[in-house]
Design a protein around this motif. Structure first.
Motif, PDB file in Angstrom:
ATOM      1  N   LYS A  93       1.035  -1.134  -0.076  1.00  0.00           N
ATOM      2  CA  LYS A  93       0.120  -0.021  -0.046  1.00  0.00           C
ATOM      3  C   LYS A  93       0.766   0.983  -0.006  1.00  0.00           C
ATOM      4  N   GLY A  94       0.452   2.049  -0.734  1.00  0.00           N
ATOM      5  CA  GLY A  94       1.235   3.428  -1.120  1.00  0.00           C
ATOM      6  C   GLY A  94       1.078   4.228   0.235  1.00  0.00           C
ATOM      7  N   GLU A  95       1.598   5.802  -0.076  1.00  0.00           N
ATOM      8  CA  GLU A  95       1.664   6.536   1.131  1.00  0.00           C
ATOM      9  C   GLU A  95       0.051   6.838   1.483  1.00  0.00           C
ATOM     10  N   SER A  96      -0.260   6.873   2.647  1.00  0.00           N
ATOM     11  CA  SER A  96      -1.496   6.883   3.561  1.00  0.00           C
ATOM     12  C   SER A  96      -2.549   5.994   3.058  1.00  0.00           C
ATOM     13  N   ARG A  97      -1.870   4.750   2.510  1.00  0.00           N
ATOM     14  CA  ARG A  97      -2.890   3.721   2.220  1.00  0.00           C
ATOM     15  C   ARG A  97      -3.878   4.207   1.003  1.00  0.00           C
ATOM     16  N   LYS A  98      -3.884   5.058  -0.035  1.00  0.00           N
ATOM     17  CA  LYS A  98      -4.695   5.435  -0.873  1.00  0.00           C
ATOM     18  C   LYS A  98      -4.754   4.656  -2.080  1.00  0.00           C
ATOM     19  N   PRO A  99      -5.685   4.233  -2.659  1.00  0.00           N
ATOM     20  CA  PRO A  99      -5.729   3.450  -3.867  1.00  0.00           C
ATOM     21  C   PRO A  99      -5.165   4.295  -4.974  1.00  0.00           C
ATOM     22  N   GLY A 100      -4.500   3.493  -5.838  1.00  0.00           N
ATOM     23  CA  GLY A 100      -3.885   4.138  -6.784  1.00  0.00           C
ATOM     24  C   GLY A 100      -2.078   4.591  -6.601  1.00  0.00           C
ATOM     25  N   LEU A 101      -1.810   4.434  -5.397  1.00  0.00           N
ATOM     26  CA  LEU A 101      -0.459   4.628  -5.044  1.00  0.00           C
ATOM     27  C   LEU A 101       0.123   3.216  -4.684  1.00  0.00           C
ATOM     28  N   GLU A 102      -0.036   2.259  -5.064  1.00  0.00           N
ATOM     29  CA  GLU A 102       0.361   1.082  -4.666  1.00  0.00           C
ATOM     30  C   GLU A 102       1.665   0.822  -5.320  1.00  0.00           C
ATOM     31  N   GLN A 103       2.779   0.294  -4.486  1.00  0.00           N
ATOM     32  CA  GLN A 103       4.021  -0.100  -5.193  1.00  0.00           C
ATOM     33  C   GLN A 103       4.114  -1.798  -5.364  1.00  0.00           C
ATOM     34  N   LEU A 104       4.654  -2.078  -6.676  1.00  0.00           N
ATOM     35  CA  LEU A 104       4.721  -3.443  -6.808  1.00  0.00           C
ATOM     36  C   LEU A 104       6.109  -3.786  -6.672  1.00  0.00           C
ATOM     37  N   ILE A 105       6.368  -4.749  -5.767  1.00  0.00           N
ATOM     38  CA  ILE A 105       7.679  -5.100  -5.311  1.00  0.00           C
ATOM     39  C   ILE A 105       8.051  -6.546  -6.042  1.00  0.00           C
ATOM     40  N   VAL A 106       9.179  -6.355  -6.783  1.00  0.00           N
ATOM     41  CA  VAL A 106       9.493  -7.565  -7.751  1.00  0.00           C
ATOM     42  C   VAL A 106      10.791  -8.192  -7.264  1.00  0.00           C
ATOM     43  N   PRO A 107      10.806  -8.951  -6.302  1.00  0.00           N
ATOM     44  CA  PRO A 107      12.107  -9.168  -5.813  1.00  0.00           C
ATOM     45  C   PRO A 107      13.085 -10.188  -6.721  1.00  0.00           C
ATOM     46  N   SER A 108      12.804 -10.641  -7.374  1.00  0.00           N
ATOM     47  CA  SER A 108      13.506 -11.442  -8.416  1.00  0.00           C
ATOM     48  C   SER A 108      14.561 -10.608  -9.249  1.00  0.00           C
ATOM     49  N   ARG A 109      13.869  -9.420  -9.528  1.00  0.00           N
ATOM     50  CA  ARG A 109      14.358  -8.202 -10.616  1.00  0.00           C
ATOM     51  C   ARG A 109      15.122  -7.214  -9.638  1.00  0.00           C
ATOM     52  N   GLY A 110      14.886  -7.198  -8.305  1.00  0.00           N
ATOM     53  CA  GLY A 110      15.301  -6.137  -7.373  1.00  0.00           C
ATOM     54  C   GLY A 110      15.051  -4.825  -7.690  1.00  0.00           C
ATOM     55  N   GLU A 111      13.772  -4.718  -8.053  1.00  0.00           N
ATOM     56  CA  GLU A 111      13.044  -3.255  -8.428  1.00  0.00           C
ATOM     57  C   GLU A 111      11.601  -3.265  -7.923  1.00  0.00           C
ATOM     58  N   THR A 112      11.327  -2.043  -7.943  1.00  0.00           N
ATOM     59  CA  THR A 112       9.877  -1.786  -7.508  1.00  0.00           C
ATOM     60  C   THR A 112       9.158  -0.909  -8.360  1.00  0.00           C
ATOM     61  N   VAL A 113       8.112  -1.104  -8.856  1.00  0.00           N
ATOM     62  CA  VAL A 113       7.217  -0.653 -10.000  1.00  0.00           C
ATOM     63  C   VAL A 113       6.038   0.175  -9.423  1.00  0.00           C
ATOM     64  N   GLN A 114       5.741   1.323  -9.795  1.00  0.00           N
ATOM     65  CA  GLN A 114       4.690   2.192  -9.353  1.00  0.00           C
ATOM     66  C   GLN A 114       3.873   2.629 -10.608  1.00  0.00           C
ATOM     67  N   LEU A 115       2.794   1.919 -11.178  1.00  0.00           N
ATOM     68  CA  LEU A 115       2.044   2.021 -12.401  1.00  0.00           C
ATOM     69  C   LEU A 115       1.080   3.450 -12.170  1.00  0.00           C
ATOM     70  N   PRO A 116       1.046   4.001 -13.200  1.00  0.00           N
ATOM     71  CA  PRO A 116       0.321   5.315 -13.081  1.00  0.00           C
ATOM     72  C   PRO A 116      -1.143   4.974 -12.573  1.00  0.00           C
ATOM     73  N   ARG A 117      -1.976   5.923 -11.961  1.00  0.00           N
ATOM     74  CA  ARG A 117      -3.107   5.549 -11.118  1.00  0.00           C
ATOM     75  C   ARG A 117      -4.208   4.994 -12.073  1.00  0.00           C
ATOM     76  N   ASP A 118      -4.200   5.657 -13.647  1.00  0.00           N
ATOM     77  CA  ASP A 118      -5.154   5.191 -14.420  1.00  0.00           C
ATOM     78  C   ASP A 118      -4.740   3.950 -15.346  1.00  0.00           C
ATOM     79  N   SER A 119      -3.701   3.330 -14.909  1.00  0.00           N
ATOM     80  CA  SER A 119      -3.488   2.284 -15.511  1.00  0.00           C
ATOM     81  C   SER A 119      -4.381   0.840 -15.536  1.00  0.00           C
ATOM     82  N   VAL A 120      -4.702   0.544 -16.518  1.00  0.00           N
ATOM     83  CA  VAL A 120      -5.771  -0.735 -16.513  1.00  0.00           C
ATOM     84  C   VAL A 120      -4.920  -1.892 -15.879  1.00  0.00           C
ATOM     85  N   ALA A 121      -3.674  -2.143 -16.144  1.00  0.00           N
ATOM     86  CA  ALA A 121      -2.917  -3.146 -15.316  1.00  0.00           C
ATOM     87  C   ALA A 121      -2.878  -3.049 -13.845  1.00  0.00           C
TER      88      ALA A 121
END
Length: 602
Positions: free
Chosen positions: A491-519
């Motif tokens: 969950k992102g800052e202040s737990r607001k929907p659209g601010l989620e961070q996607l943690i991908v440990p196998s690649r050592g990266e964190t992805v944050q998709l745009p709030r309007d992303s269908v993905a």
């Protein structure tokens, strides 16, 4: 063609009715079929011409053939559909409508109860239906409550009431539990409700009108007003029926089948007592590419295999269904008519079912188009292969460590798959330790998958931050499930929907998709479903655990007193709803103890 040589088996087949099964090399059943002549029917698959591409593909996978000889084509049809339901062959049309349909029940007690029922029917009670869904039954219960004021309470509650409940106060029950209505008057109301459910509403209204006129002539205006109110209530109920048959006692199922855009849909309309009680659109598994006639035959045989059968079935089958009608008549122990070319009012019913089936197909195509766009966007965002489509998501739910439950929900084939959801009761951990709970559920789930039990997901979503995803990485490495991509949804800052961070440990990266992303919308939908399912499981487990413990924790309440309380008030909720005076009426409960119980539960 396959390297499999069918000649030895074909030469040994008899010219008798029976059922045949085509098996793959690994033993899986590819197809189950029936035949009047087994030798001729099975041989037709290996002549090499006139087969559809779908059947050619199936024949190329055949490694063995098994057959069962029966006495008649009717027996073959029964056995075929029993095997189809049990085995779920890849190339058969399969209608997975396993839930029993609900009924409206009027119990056989001295003061009969109006209730929702699903499951085995009891000969001591009266049943009306079936209905296509639970909503239709509950709506009918509410309507009948307003008109006939029949009780809906459980028998344990009814037998132990000391004063009428809220439904009596709001004029939804006539209060037979406290003798607020004479037994003969209550039985009369039950009989009138039965007549209404049997489709004789107009006769009932005429009878009530005659009684109203007689009461008015006798200057009994209070009774006349009661009859008037019931007539008006019945009239309002009839108005709510947006489709009503002119044949008031008609019981029928209308089955409209449509095949469009490579998709097959069956719309089942249920008419009981001349009233439209609802409809349901069904999409068969493995039905793509089949013709309407084959899909209809599969539906009629499978749907009515172990269900109540109405005397009339209206469908759009182009050919005669005489053999199937005879089979259903034998099963129902009365004559069942299948009408495939209806006229008049029945044609209107069928046209409505066909229109709804076509609409359901267009809606599903639109939904699948949207879901496909979401999935493709997710594949691109997480660099998943184009073939990736199975996603499993996990969440943990508890109340301060109590009754911890983990959920696993599945997204596959462009939709959520509720049949594959699972709850996991978490045991043997420190209460509130979410990391240990996540370790346990993943070990239990993927330990079996790694051993070949169950499908391997393309993507595993963990609802949580770095702590939960760290545990997940360890478990996945331990069980050796390396082909699945593991992603944490933090969950992102202040737990607001659209601010989620996607943690991908196998690649050592964190992805944050745009709030309007269908993905991102797809991930949110799956994550929210896992959260909902976890809470549902946790509440059920917690409620079950608290039923007895709430009373056990009160000083002075032992096994006997607890049993008396639960019996008197029909369960813990009834005890909670009882006043101190009500509690005092239970044997062994003093006023001081009643006050202690009341305060503890409130």
């Amino acid at each position: 063609m396959s390297a499999f040589d069918p000649k030895p088996i074909l030469n040994s087949l008899p010219n008798l009715p029976g059922v045949y099964r085509f098996l793959a090399g690994n033993g899986d059943v590819l197809y189950v079929g029936k035949a009047v002549d087994l030798k001729r029917r099975v041989s037709s698959y290996f002549r090499g011409s006139g087969l559809s591409p779908r059947i050619q593909l199936m024949v190329g996978q055949i490694a063995d053939i098994q057959t069962t000889v029966v006495r008649s084509e009717a027996e073959a049809l029964i056995l075929e559909n029993n095997l189809i339901k049990a085995l779920g062959p890849r190339y058969n049309i399969l209608f997975r409508d396993d839930k029993s349909y609900p009924y409206l029940e009027i119990s056989g007690h001295a003061a009969p109860r109006l209730a929702y029922h699903r499951g085995v029917l009891d000969r001591r009670n009266q049943y009306f239906g079936p209905f296509p869904n639970g909503y239709a039954v509950r709506e009918s219960v509410h309507l009948l409550q307003r008109v006939f004021m029949l009780r809906t309470c459980e028998d344990t509650v009814f037998e132990n009431r000391a004063r009428p409940c809220l439904l009596y106060q709001i004029k939804r029950c006539s209060g037979p539990c406290v003798d607020a209505i004479k037994p003969e008057d209550y039985r009369r109301d039950v009989q009138q409700a039965v007549r209404f459910l049997e489709g004789r509403a107009n006769d009932l209204i005429d009878e009530l009108d005659a009684k109203m006129q007689a009461a008015s002539a006798a200057w009994d205006f209070e009774a006349a007003a009661r009859y008037r109110d019931r007539i008006q209530a019945l009239a309002r109920v009839q108005e709510k029926q947006f489709v009503v048959s002119s044949s008031t006692e008609l019981d029928a199922d209308v089955v409209g089948c449509v095949a469009e855009s490579g998709m097959v849909c069956v719309n089942l309309v249920m008419i009981r007592g001349g009233r439209h009680v609802g409809d349901k659109s069904l999409f068969p598994s493995h039905g793509d590419g089949y013709e309407v006639e084959a899909a209809l035959e599969a539906f009629l045989a499978q749907h009515y295999l172990d269900r109540a059968i109405p005397p009339l079935i209206i469908c759009n089958a182009p050919d005669s269904q005489e053999m199937l009608a005879e089979l259903l008549s034998e099963q129902a122990e009365r004559r069942v008519h299948i009408v495939s070319n209806p006229i008049g009012e029945r044609r209107v019913w069928l046209d409505m079912a066909l229109k709804n089936a076509a609409l359901a197909i267009s809606q599903r195509l639109s939904l699948e188009s949207t879901q496909l766009a979401r999935l493709q966007a997710l594949q691109e965002a997480l660099r998943l292969p184009d073939s990736a489509q199975r996603i499993e998501c996990f969440d943990i739910s508890h109340t301060m460590g109590e009754a911890t439950v983990a959920s696993c929900v599945v997204y596959d084939r462009l939709a959520m798959q509720p049949r594959e959801y699972r709850h996991y009761n978490i045991e043997g951990i420190t209460p509130g330790d979410d990391y240990a709970a996540m370790r346990q559920v993943l070990t239990r789930r993927y330990g079996k998958v790694a051993q070949g039990e169950g499908a391997v997901p393309d993507l595993i979503l963990i609802d949580g931050g770095k702590g939960q995803i760290g545990v997940a990485v360890e478990v996945i490495a331990e069980v050796g499930l390396t082909e699945s991509l593991l992603v944490g949804v933090a969950k992102g800052e202040s737990r607001k929907p659209g601010l989620e961070q996607l943690i991908v440990p196998s690649r050592g990266e964190t992805v944050q998709l745009p709030r309007d992303s269908v993905a991102l919308h797809l991930i949110q939908a799956i994550r929210d479903e896992a959260h909902r399912f976890a809470i549902t499981g946790h509440r059920a487990r917690r409620g079950k655990a608290r039923v007895s413990s709430s009373l056990e924790q009160i000083d002075g309440i032992g096994t006997k007193r607890r049993q008396r309380l639960l019996t008197r008030f029909g369960g813990l909720q009834g005890v909670k709803a009882a006043s101190i005076e009500d509690l005092c009426q239970v044997e062994g409960i003093s006023r001081a103890l009643a006050e202690k119980i009341y305060n503890a539960l409130h």
